[in-house]
Design an enzyme around this catalytic site. Sequence first.
Site, short mmCIF file in Angstrom:
data_model
loop_
_atom_site.label_atom_id
_atom_site.label_comp_id
_atom_site.label_asym_id
_atom_site.label_seq_id
_atom_site.Cartn_x
_atom_site.Cartn_y
_atom_site.Cartn_z
N ASP A 1 0.74 -1.35 0.02
CA ASP A 1 0.02 -0.10 0.03
C ASP A 1 0.93 1.26 -0.10
O ASP A 1 1.60 1.49 0.82
CB ASP A 1 -0.77 -0.16 1.46
CG ASP A 1 -1.85 1.29 1.46
OD1 ASP A 1 -1.76 2.12 0.50
OD2 ASP A 1 -2.63 1.22 2.25
N VAL A 2 0.70 1.86 -1.18
CA VAL A 2 1.94 3.06 -1.18
C VAL A 2 1.58 4.34 -0.29
O VAL A 2 2.54 5.23 -0.23
CB VAL A 2 2.07 3.70 -2.70
CG1 VAL A 2 2.56 2.35 -3.65
CG2 VAL A 2 0.72 4.16 -3.30
N ALA B 1 -5.79 4.83 -21.92
CA ALA B 1 -5.19 3.40 -22.18
C ALA B 1 -6.13 2.38 -21.92
O ALA B 1 -6.79 2.22 -20.58
CB ALA B 1 -3.94 3.08 -21.41
N LYS C 1 -1.09 14.61 -10.86
CA LYS C 1 -0.32 14.59 -11.93
C LYS C 1 0.54 15.27 -12.31
O LYS C 1 1.68 15.15 -12.77
CB LYS C 1 -1.44 13.82 -12.86
CG LYS C 1 -2.11 12.50 -12.79
CD LYS C 1 -1.12 11.37 -12.60
CE LYS C 1 -1.75 9.71 -12.62
NZ LYS C 1 -0.52 8.88 -12.65
N ASN D 1 3.86 3.17 -10.85
CA ASN D 1 2.28 3.30 -11.63
C ASN D 1 1.28 3.51 -10.51
O ASN D 1 -0.02 3.68 -11.15
CB ASN D 1 2.32 1.64 -12.15
CG ASN D 1 1.04 1.82 -13.23
OD1 ASN D 1 0.79 2.56 -14.02
ND2 ASN D 1 0.10 0.77 -12.53
N TYR E 1 -7.16 14.88 -9.31
CA TYR E 1 -6.23 13.85 -9.99
C TYR E 1 -5.30 15.01 -11.04
O TYR E 1 -4.17 14.32 -11.00
CB TYR E 1 -7.32 13.05 -10.98
CG TYR E 1 -6.51 11.95 -11.83
CD1 TYR E 1 -5.73 10.87 -10.87
CD2 TYR E 1 -6.44 12.03 -13.05
CE1 TYR E 1 -5.23 9.76 -11.81
CE2 TYR E 1 -5.79 11.06 -13.82
CZ TYR E 1 -5.20 9.98 -13.07
OH TYR E 1 -4.26 8.98 -13.68
#
Length: 259
Positions: free
Chosen positions: A74-75, A200, A171, A101, A167
């Site tokens: 868990d980052v 993607a 980013k 990622n 978001y």
Amino acid sequence: MNVPSYPAGHALLDGKIVVVTAAAGTGIGSAVARRALEEGAKVVVSDWHERRLAETAAKLAADHPGNVHSLVCDVTDETHVQALIDGAADHFGRIDVLVNNAGLGGTKSIVDMADDEWSRVLDVTLNGTFRCTRAAVRQFIAQGGGGSIVNNASVIGWRAQQGQAHYAAAKAGVMALTRCTAVDVAEHGIRVNAVAPSLAMHPFLAKVTSDELLTELAGREAFGRAAEPWEVANVMVFLAGDYASYLTGEVISVSSQHP
């Protein structure tokens, strides 16, 4: 426009040890893990979702026996992050590449956004990238220097999109973190770069995103279609490897949308 053929590997990461966060499932993380293996690397895949991680690791290991190791991470938890880097180095003897990622999205107008919604997206997407980067850099230096970090940013860090303030901010932060970290660690021979994809396509994204939005986003692209996850992974593999030895602090747009 038709999707091009899936390319064969060319040993671009031959002998390297690659750590990939958020690698479970069918998105960019698992695609870059598979591409790294096909390019000759040994790979440590990680994710917070234990079952999906185990399934992904098993599929990769079936095609690349002995070259895949998995660790739950868990980052948002510094203890987990340090255990990931330590565990990867212990298992394979060192690490050469970190692919950051992990990220979290969502759609909510700034008018209605709660503090915890804002904080959660930034904690996973930006702070998580910072935590993993810091741990990997310290490991690289302890090994004697060298190494490569590839971050997953987004074109939304450059452009506005309704409901994406949290978001987009995260980013854009990943882009700035990439550039500044590259300068901080250049003396140790460590490179830090990022990719900025737009759309993607993979099954989970299709499940949580409306057809209308997917069509709109695809229509903004020069090729008139979404990228395949492996097409983004190919650029990440390039940045990770020695062909990009003089690239650092760069954000490469895997999309026709960029400044």
